[in-house]
Design a protein around this motif. Structure first.
Motif, PDB file in Angstrom:
ATOM      1  N   LEU A  11       2.849  15.495   6.893  1.00 13.95           N
ATOM      2  CA  LEU A  11       4.015  15.208   5.812  1.00 13.95           C
ATOM      3  C   LEU A  11       4.195  13.527   5.794  1.00 13.95           C
ATOM      4  CD1 LEU A  11       6.386  17.654   7.942  1.00 13.95           C
ATOM      5  CD2 LEU A  11       5.162  18.173   6.578  1.00 13.95           C
ATOM      6  N   LEU A  12       4.220  13.210   4.791  1.00  9.85           N
ATOM      7  CA  LEU A  12       4.563  11.610   4.561  1.00  9.85           C
ATOM      8  C   LEU A  12       5.718  11.146   4.241  1.00  9.85           C
ATOM      9  CD1 LEU A  12       0.993  11.458   2.750  1.00  9.85           C
ATOM     10  CD2 LEU A  12       1.382  11.580   4.725  1.00  9.85           C
ATOM     11  N   ASP A  13       5.689  10.504   4.663  1.00 13.31           N
ATOM     12  CA  ASP A  13       7.377   9.033   4.542  1.00 13.31           C
ATOM     13  C   ASP A  13       6.610   8.516   2.775  1.00 13.31           C
ATOM     14  OD1 ASP A  13       9.715   7.846   4.152  1.00 13.31           O
ATOM     15  OD2 ASP A  13       8.766   5.977   4.974  1.00 13.31           O
ATOM     16  N   MET A  14       7.150   8.123   1.812  1.00 14.25           N
ATOM     17  CA  MET A  14       7.290   7.209   1.222  1.00 14.25           C
ATOM     18  C   MET A  14       7.148   6.112   0.896  1.00 14.25           C
ATOM     19  SD  MET A  14       7.481   9.711  -2.120  1.00 14.25           S
ATOM     20  CE  MET A  14       9.211  10.578  -2.104  1.00 14.25           C
ATOM     21  N   ASP A  15       8.160   5.322   0.631  1.00 17.72           N
ATOM     22  CA  ASP A  15       8.510   4.166   0.723  1.00 17.72           C
ATOM     23  C   ASP A  15       8.318   3.627   1.741  1.00 17.72           C
ATOM     24  OD1 ASP A  15       9.233   1.843  -0.848  1.00 17.72           O
ATOM     25  OD2 ASP A  15      11.116   2.336  -0.693  1.00 17.72           O
ATOM     26  N   GLY A  16       7.837   2.450   1.666  1.00 16.48           N
ATOM     27  CA  GLY A  16       6.919   1.798   2.947  1.00 16.48           C
ATOM     28  C   GLY A  16       5.953   2.610   3.883  1.00 16.48           C
ATOM     29  N   THR A  17       5.387   3.572   3.174  1.00 16.05           N
ATOM     30  CA  THR A  17       3.918   4.459   3.967  1.00 16.05           C
ATOM     31  C   THR A  17       3.434   4.699   2.873  1.00 16.05           C
ATOM     32  OG1 THR A  17       5.995   5.873   5.335  1.00 16.05           O
ATOM     33  CG2 THR A  17       3.860   5.863   4.824  1.00 16.05           C
ATOM     34  N   PHE A  18       3.403   5.240   1.634  1.00 14.68           N
ATOM     35  CA  PHE A  18       2.414   5.574   0.823  1.00 14.68           C
ATOM     36  C   PHE A  18       2.526   4.303  -0.456  1.00 14.68           C
ATOM     37  CE2 PHE A  18       0.519   7.930  -3.265  1.00 14.68           C
ATOM     38  CZ  PHE A  18      -0.223   8.368  -2.545  1.00 14.68           C
ATOM     39  N   ASN A  26      -2.198  -0.056  -0.517  1.00 17.24           N
ATOM     40  CA  ASN A  26      -3.183  -0.216  -0.630  1.00 17.24           C
ATOM     41  C   ASN A  26      -4.147   1.346   0.204  1.00 17.24           C
ATOM     42  OD1 ASN A  26      -6.563  -1.159  -0.841  1.00 17.24           O
ATOM     43  ND2 ASN A  26      -6.360  -2.117   1.071  1.00 17.24           N
ATOM     44  N   GLY A  27      -5.167   1.827  -0.137  1.00 13.05           N
ATOM     45  CA  GLY A  27      -5.726   2.975   0.388  1.00 13.05           C
ATOM     46  C   GLY A  27      -4.969   4.393   0.931  1.00 13.05           C
ATOM     47  N   SER A  28      -3.600   4.094  -0.027  1.00 13.31           N
ATOM     48  CA  SER A  28      -3.092   5.458   0.364  1.00 13.31           C
ATOM     49  C   SER A  28      -4.046   6.558  -0.357  1.00 13.31           C
ATOM     50  CB  SER A  28      -1.500   5.384  -0.998  1.00 13.31           C
ATOM     51  OG  SER A  28      -0.951   4.697   0.254  1.00 13.31           O
ATOM     52  N   MET A  29      -4.438   6.176  -1.850  1.00 10.25           N
ATOM     53  CA  MET A  29      -5.431   7.301  -2.422  1.00 10.25           C
ATOM     54  C   MET A  29      -6.259   7.974  -1.815  1.00 10.25           C
ATOM     55  SD  MET A  29      -3.275   7.890  -5.226  1.00 10.25           S
ATOM     56  CE  MET A  29      -4.317   9.726  -5.881  1.00 10.25           C
ATOM     57  N   ASP A  30      -7.103   6.561  -1.577  1.00 13.29           N
ATOM     58  CA  ASP A  30      -8.180   7.080  -0.731  1.00 13.29           C
ATOM     59  C   ASP A  30      -7.829   7.659   0.351  1.00 13.29           C
ATOM     60  OD1 ASP A  30      -9.944   5.738  -2.218  1.00 13.29           O
ATOM     61  OD2 ASP A  30      -9.701   3.215  -0.903  1.00 13.29           O
TER      62      ASP A  30
END
Length: 265
Positions: A11-18, A26-30
């Motif tokens: 479960l991913l928070d968005m702003d500040g995490t993704f 950097n690295g989120s899509m990976d």
């Protein structure tokens, strides 16, 4: 000791995490690609109930992340599911944006707009269209004993440039000052939002992990729901903040990039 390799859904928070503002971290899509290769799932989870999932899908697409709408879950949707389980088709006096109103109507609820209509619930969302009249009517209903629900408790919504706008938590305090009552909160850090996710997506709590940059919402949610917690230091929380806090996560990483790297070890 929890094992991230056994987690089936992050479960991913968005702003500040993704992402930060309008840029992917950097690295989120990976990280998402690694989950896909390992047949693991993810769900973007946000407390912001002023928008519906499609608004986030469109933002993510602009940032280069194309996801299906079912991969985004808001506290607004969690509240509709919670109330469907409590009383399907209930009459609701809603303090919310047109997008949140649409979500409640699509979920089968009857929205009450005026005084003297006997709603089953007063629901407070992040209402950026808030008027004094709405607050007044809500306070009257709450004072009369109508069941009072809030989508989430955040006091401020972060904006670019380090600024903030008042969020639902500030509205909760306004109403509390007038009525002496506080709502039952569905969104983070309340465990109800995790219960709703488990019911909707078919996971048990041992199979999911909460990943976020805020200790008092993201990580506290995981603690309250007894699920794995991962704090990332790519947003609000610094390592100094974390070391001073009494809210402890199961795992600490600089960003999603390093979580992905550990998953492929």
């Amino acid at each position: 000791m929890r094992d991230l390799h056994k987690i089936k859904c992050f479960l991913l928070d968005m702003d500040g995490t993704f992402y930060l503002g309008d840029e992917l971290i950097n690295g989120s899509m990976d990280f998402l690609k690694i989950l896909e290769k390992q047949d693991k799932d993810f769900l973007f989870l946000t407390n912001n109930s002023s928008k519906n999932r499609m608004a986030y899908v469109e933002k993510l697409k602009r940032l280069g992340c194309d996801v299906e709408p079912d991969k985004v879950f808001t506290s607004g949707e969690a509240t509709t599911i919670y109330l469907q389980n409590e009383k399907p088709g209930a009459k609701v006096f809603l303090l919310g944006t047109p997008l949140l109103e649409e979500e409640f109507i699509n979920a089968g609820f009857e929205l009450v707009k005026d005084r003297n209509e006997s709603p089953d619930y007063v629901v407070l969302g992040f209402d950026t269209t808030l008027t004094y009249e709405k607050l007044w009517i809500a306070c009257d209903y709450i004072r009369d004993g109508v069941t009072y629900i809030a989508t989430h408790p955040d006091y401020n919504c972060p904006l670019e440039g380090g600024k903030f706008m008042p969020d639902a938590g500030a509205m909760i305090d306004f109403i509390a000052a007038s009525t002496g009552r506080r709502p039952h909160v569905i969104g983070k850090p309340n465990s109800d939002i995790i219960s709703v996710i488990c019911d909707k997506y078919g996971y048990n709590r041992q199979e999911i992990a909460m990943v976020g940059d805020r200790l008092y919402t993201d990580i506290k949610t995981g603690i309250n729901a007894d699920i794995a917690t991962v704090v990332v230091l790519s947003g609000e929380t610094s390592i100094t903040d974390y070391e001073k806090s009494d809210i402890n996560a199961d795992f600490v990483y600089p960003s999603l990039k390093e979580i992905g790297e550990d998953l492929i070890k």
